[in-house]
Design a protein around this motif. Sequence first.
Motif: not given
Length: 271
Positions: A67-75, A90-94, A98-107
């Motif tokens: 999830y995006v941070t609470r401050s980002e959701r309040l914005q 949908p719309g409240t996730h970073d 997530a894609c960056e993490l999946v790519d790093a873990l896959r590598a």
Amino acid sequence: MAPHAHPAGFAPAFVAAVLDDALSHDSRVHGITGLQGSGKSTLSAQVAALARSRGIQVAVLSIDDVYVTRSERLQLARDVHPLLATRGPPGTHDVALACELVDALRAGKACRLPRFDKLGDDRLPASQWPVVPGSDPGQRLLIIEGWFLKTPPQMDEALATPVNALEREEDRDGRWRRHCNTALARDYPALWQRIDRLLLLHGPGFDVVPDWRWQQECALQAADPARPAMNRVQVERFVQHFERVGRQAWRTLPAIAEWTVALDAQRRPQS
């Protein structure tokens, strides 16, 4: 809070079947999806533990932890719609994270996995994220779990009619649900495409979600009794934020997931 049953775990034979299915299909990024409270996190932890017992390197990433941070959701609530202050739809996730993490873990790279504090309703600071060590990229299994993995967006005309009191009373012009649907269509496919194989835990329908989510809240409270959790009325309102996309997921995912397992109201696999 009164005690409620919460799934203690799935049968070992089923857990083994899920792991064997991932390995037999060379699923490096294995998705587990199902409505809130269906047991995705429980099953993911069980599969990961079994994999480790076999000497397999494994990591688990929950969509709830990006999830995006609470401050980002309040914005977002100030800029777009007040209902975006509530995490989940949908719309409240970073999604980029997530894609960056999946790519790093896959590598096979070492990385920190984010953690979201549901009682505190905010992402924990990075210093508290667990570290996944580097590994041979061909020897690591990544399990990603979330309630609407690979769910397609709705057609515009389907957004016109509210599905519950929350939409009727707090999204009268449909601006919030259109924003969520647009985000689902625009942002999430990049993450969905990184999932090699998807298991759907297909519960009896969205009507069981309020009870299942209440059981989750009771479990959160029992694990940390010094901190306040939602009461039953708050949970009933909370799940209405998920109802539209949840019903869309329940309808569409059996034709999308590679393996669908029906669950009864007690989360027992029926097939």
